[in-house]
Design an enzyme around this catalytic site. Structure first.
Site, PDB file in Angstrom:
ATOM      1  CD  GLU A   1      11.559  -3.860   3.608  1.00 23.43           C
ATOM      2  OE1 GLU A   1      10.694  -3.373   2.860  1.00 23.43           O
ATOM      3  OE2 GLU A   1      11.886  -5.034   3.565  1.00 23.43           O
TER       4      GLU A   1
ATOM      5  CG  ASN B   1       5.608   2.591  -2.090  1.00 25.51           C
ATOM      6  OD1 ASN B   1       5.477   1.624  -1.323  1.00 25.51           O
ATOM      7  ND2 ASN B   1       6.754   3.213  -2.241  1.00 25.51           N
TER       8      ASN B   1
ATOM      9  NE  ARG C   1      10.898  -5.307  -8.123  1.00 26.80           N
ATOM     10  CZ  ARG C   1      11.102  -4.099  -7.629  1.00 26.80           C
ATOM     11  NH1 ARG C   1      10.487  -3.059  -8.155  1.00 26.80           N
ATOM     12  NH2 ARG C   1      11.931  -3.912  -6.620  1.00 26.80           N
TER      13      ARG C   1
ATOM     14  CB  CYS D   1      11.334   3.815  -0.114  1.00 31.56           C
ATOM     15  SG  CYS D   1      11.888   2.351  -0.973  1.00 31.56           S
TER      16      CYS D   1
HETATM   17  P1  NAP Z   1       2.564   3.931   6.367  1.00 31.29           P
HETATM   18  O1  NAP Z   1       1.515   4.961   6.479  1.00 31.29           O
HETATM   19  O2  NAP Z   1       3.596   3.832   7.424  1.00 31.29           O
HETATM   20  O3  NAP Z   1       1.786   2.533   6.238  1.00 31.29           O
HETATM   21  C1  NAP Z   1       2.466   1.333   6.030  1.00 31.29           C
HETATM   22  C2  NAP Z   1       1.624   0.166   6.509  1.00 31.29           C
HETATM   23  O4  NAP Z   1       1.425   0.267   7.916  1.00 31.29           O
HETATM   24  C3  NAP Z   1       0.226   0.127   5.896  1.00 31.29           C
HETATM   25  O5  NAP Z   1      -0.082  -1.216   5.621  1.00 31.29           O
HETATM   26  C4  NAP Z   1      -0.656   0.664   7.021  1.00 31.29           C
HETATM   27  O6  NAP Z   1      -1.978   0.218   6.946  1.00 31.29           O
HETATM   28  C5  NAP Z   1       0.052   0.067   8.206  1.00 31.29           C
HETATM   29  N1  NAP Z   1      -0.242   0.692   9.496  1.00 31.29           N
HETATM   30  C6  NAP Z   1      -0.733   1.926   9.766  1.00 31.29           C
HETATM   31  N2  NAP Z   1      -0.823   2.108  11.103  1.00 31.29           N
HETATM   32  C7  NAP Z   1      -0.378   0.978  11.690  1.00 31.29           C
HETATM   33  C8  NAP Z   1      -0.208   0.557  13.041  1.00 31.29           C
HETATM   34  N3  NAP Z   1      -0.512   1.330  14.063  1.00 31.29           N
HETATM   35  N4  NAP Z   1       0.283  -0.677  13.260  1.00 31.29           N
HETATM   36  C9  NAP Z   1       0.617  -1.491  12.242  1.00 31.29           C
HETATM   37  N5  NAP Z   1       0.488  -1.148  10.932  1.00 31.29           N
HETATM   38  C10 NAP Z   1      -0.004   0.075  10.672  1.00 31.29           C
HETATM   39  O7  NAP Z   1       3.357   4.074   4.980  1.00 31.29           O
HETATM   40  P2  NAP Z   1       2.773   4.283   3.514  1.00 31.29           P
HETATM   41  O8  NAP Z   1       2.226   5.665   3.400  1.00 31.29           O
HETATM   42  O9  NAP Z   1       1.891   3.133   3.151  1.00 31.29           O
HETATM   43  O10 NAP Z   1       4.103   4.148   2.626  1.00 31.29           O
HETATM   44  C11 NAP Z   1       4.951   5.230   2.379  1.00 31.29           C
HETATM   45  C12 NAP Z   1       6.190   5.146   3.231  1.00 31.29           C
HETATM   46  O11 NAP Z   1       6.812   3.880   3.070  1.00 31.29           O
HETATM   47  C13 NAP Z   1       7.236   6.160   2.813  1.00 31.29           C
HETATM   48  O12 NAP Z   1       7.790   6.758   3.958  1.00 31.29           O
HETATM   49  C14 NAP Z   1       8.277   5.319   2.076  1.00 31.29           C
HETATM   50  O13 NAP Z   1       9.565   5.877   2.070  1.00 31.29           O
HETATM   51  C15 NAP Z   1       8.203   4.047   2.843  1.00 31.29           C
HETATM   52  N6  NAP Z   1       8.721   2.927   2.069  1.00 31.29           N
HETATM   53  C16 NAP Z   1       9.915   2.373   2.444  1.00 31.29           C
HETATM   54  C17 NAP Z   1      10.468   1.332   1.701  1.00 31.29           C
HETATM   55  C18 NAP Z   1      11.784   0.707   2.079  1.00 31.29           C
HETATM   56  O14 NAP Z   1      12.063  -0.371   1.611  1.00 31.29           O
HETATM   57  N7  NAP Z   1      12.600   1.347   2.909  1.00 31.29           N
HETATM   58  C19 NAP Z   1       9.773   0.846   0.581  1.00 31.29           C
HETATM   59  C20 NAP Z   1       8.556   1.431   0.235  1.00 31.29           C
HETATM   60  C21 NAP Z   1       8.036   2.465   0.990  1.00 31.29           C
HETATM   61  P3  NAP Z   1      -3.155   1.219   6.448  1.00 31.29           P
HETATM   62  O15 NAP Z   1      -2.885   1.484   5.013  1.00 31.29           O
HETATM   63  O16 NAP Z   1      -4.384   0.453   6.698  1.00 31.29           O
HETATM   64  O17 NAP Z   1      -3.044   2.465   7.292  1.00 31.29           O
END
Ligand code: NAP
Length: 496
Positions: A264, A169, A116, A298
């Site tokens: 997002e 994810n 994809r 998400c």
């Molecule tokens: P996350 O904990 O917010 O992490 C997302 C990204 O941010 C990771 O690459 C993380 O790196 C990085 N990050 C962490 N701390 C940071 C900082 N201080 N400054 C800049 N970047 C930083 O989210 P996740 O657990 O990976 O993903 C799950 C969330 O994503 C859920 O809430 C889901 O709903 C949301 N999501 C939303 C969408 C949408 O399109 N709306 C799509 C998919 C997922 P590290 O891994 O190194 O900490």
């Protein structure tokens, strides 16, 4: 196998390198970050813990390379993207293997994510050529009081360095959904992959490297977001941030400077089921929507709002569907696989314990082994339970019984999130009225929420995001409008 064959140069002494100046490098920090396999809970891979100096270098190179790239003809930019897409698809197996090991994605889904992603890159190249190759032409006399003495040519220009931060994810898909629009629009790109999913992203970046993009145009910095994230997002060289993730995005949007943001973020996608819905069709659809990839999407269904008079029947049918889900390791392509980290599993458990304490009905026995949580449907959930509002990001789905459509819409709109929602009914007029009333970025009628196809506009309201994406919107978001005005001689001028 990861880091072998054409990918051999991206790893050294068991630590994957970062990408700078068109080369794979070891960090001068001498430190690495461990990536824990969610299934075995053992270190699967290691990546470099990049330093601030290395970030500065990558940013500087990206800024320099962007100037030339912006002058590269659109068709040539598109050609390189098509090439990268083909290489990505050709190497889907080793990249998918990383997704299985790093984020416990079921094997078939992992392959689908890579394929994809290749398709997204190709579509983006084509769409970019179409929409960036045309502009607008205005004449001054279309505004009151003006003569036809000015022509305005409106075009789209790149922003500069785009910083892309995807979540764990869909690390590959959500990275390329930022990389491809940025590049086709003439920007350069710095990627900070999620820690879990970083190695799949490094393989993907190598496919762009093999395609032959100019040196420095693409950079990839690895390290923990909590350590390097602020330095990246507040870096003066960054001219746009495209971020996908959770609450981290809200914090970033408060810290980032005066630059365009594409955010997002999380969702609590509500699913409203009306009396006339075909429950044989609805039940498996909701179960798929709620439990695919163990609910770590998400757009997973995160709360079911069902009319009380059909709730018993729906819950029974959903229980039957849930009983068919397979639970186990991602290598066996099970439906339910271990959630990404131990802390995610602990958080999910907190929500389950809270719901039990407050009287929710457990449709299955709660079962957890390490990061693996068996699918759980919670019936008779009430608004005082945390699971009614919070995003578990795991295989636990709450059911709230409602007595009116208005009650369902009210619950949906009272959420801090506003990503997607859905409604099941045979009455299409009613469905459209409900869609209008639901304050979410997208409403699906007669199907569970979903992202994609990737060219559909996709956006969240409230804490679910800023801006809109989907290929066309992302390309537009990563450009600025430029006007060139041609001032013609005054009407008294004669051409001789
Ligand atoms: P996350 O904990 O917010 O992490 C997302 C990204 O941010 C990771 O690459 C993380 O790196 C990085 N990050 C962490 N701390 C940071 C900082 N201080 N400054 C800049 N970047 C930083 O989210 P996740 O657990 O990976 O993903 C799950 C969330 O994503 C859920 O809430 C889901 O709903 C949301 N999501 C939303 C969408 C949408 O399109 N709306 C799509 C998919 C997922 P590290 O891994 O190194 O900490």
């Amino acid at each position: 196998m990861a880091g072998t064959g054409v990918f051999a140069e991206i790893i050294d002494e068991e630590v994957f390198k970062y990408y700078s100046e068109g080369e794979w490098m070891k960090s001068s920090s001498g430190k690495s970050v461990a990536i824990i396999n969610p299934t075995t809970r053992k270190t699967q891979y290691k990546v470099q813990a990049c330093t601030k100096e290395e970030v500065n270098k990558v940013m500087g190179n990206a800024k320099g390379a962007q100037k030339e790239w912006a002058k590269t003809p659109l068709w040539k930019r598109a050609e390189l993207l098509h090439k990268a897409a083909a290489i990505l698809k050709e190497h889907k197996d080793p990249i998918a293997e990383c997704l299985v090991k790093e984020i416990a994605k079921p094997a078939k889904d992992a392959i689908s994510e890579v394929v994809r992603s290749g398709d997204l890159v190709s579509y983006c190249a084509e769409e970019g050529v179409r929409i960036l190759g045309e502009g607008k032409f205005l004449t001054a006399d279309s505004f009151p009081g003006h003569e036809r003495n000015k022509y305005c040519l409106v075009s789209k220009i790149p922003l500069g360095v785009v910083l892309a931060i995807p979540p764990f994810n869909y690390p590959v898909n959500l990275a390329v959904s930022k990389i491809a629009p940025a590049l086709i629009a003439g920007n350069s790109l710095v990627l900070k992959p999620p820690t879990q999913g970083a190695v799949a992203c490094l393989h993907m970046v190598h496919c762009f490297h093999l395609a032959g993009f100019p040196k420095g145009l693409i950079g990839c910095i690895t390290g923990k977001g909590s350590e390097i994230g602020d330095f990246l997002t507040m870096h003066p060289g960054v001219k746009c941030i495209s971020f996908t993730g959770g609450d981290t995005g809200i914090a970033i949007s408060k810290k980032a400077g005066m630059i365009p943001l594409q955010m997002e973020l999380g969702g609590k996608d509500a699913c409203i089921v009306l009396e006339d819905a075909d429950l044989d069709q609805v039940a498996p659809n909701i179960v798929k929507g709620g439990f695919s990839y163990s609910g770590q999407r998400c757009t997973a269904v995160k709360v079911v709002l069902v009319m009380d008079c059909i709730a018993d029947a729906l819950v029974e049918k959903m229980k039957a569907s849930i009983a068919k889900l397979t639970v186990g390791p991602p290598e066996d392509d099970c439906d339910i696989t271990p959630v990404v980290t131990e802390s995610s599993a602990n958080y999910i458990e907190e929500l389950v314990v809270d719901a039990r304490k407050k009287g929710a009905t457990f449709c299955q026995e709660y079962r957890r082994e390490s990061n693996l949580i068996w699918p759980l449907l919670l019936d008779n959930v009430r608004p005082d339970m945390r699971i009614a509002w919070e995003e578990p990001f795991g295989p636990v789905l709450p059911v709230i019984r409602i007595n009116s459509v208005e009650e369902g819409i009210h619950h949906c709109n009272a959420s801090n999130f506003g990503l997607q929602g859905c409604v099941f009914t045979k009455d299409i007029d009613k469905a459209i009225l409900i869609s209008d009333a639901m304050e979410t970025g997208t409403v699906q009628i007669n199907s569970a929420p979903a992202r994609g196809p990737d060219h559909f506009p996709f956006q969240g309201l409230r804490d679910s995001g800023i801006g809109s994406q989907g290929i066309t919107n992302s390309i537009n978001m990563m450009t600025k409008v430029k006007s060139t005005v041609i001032n013609l001689p005054t009407p008294s001028y004669t051409m001789g």
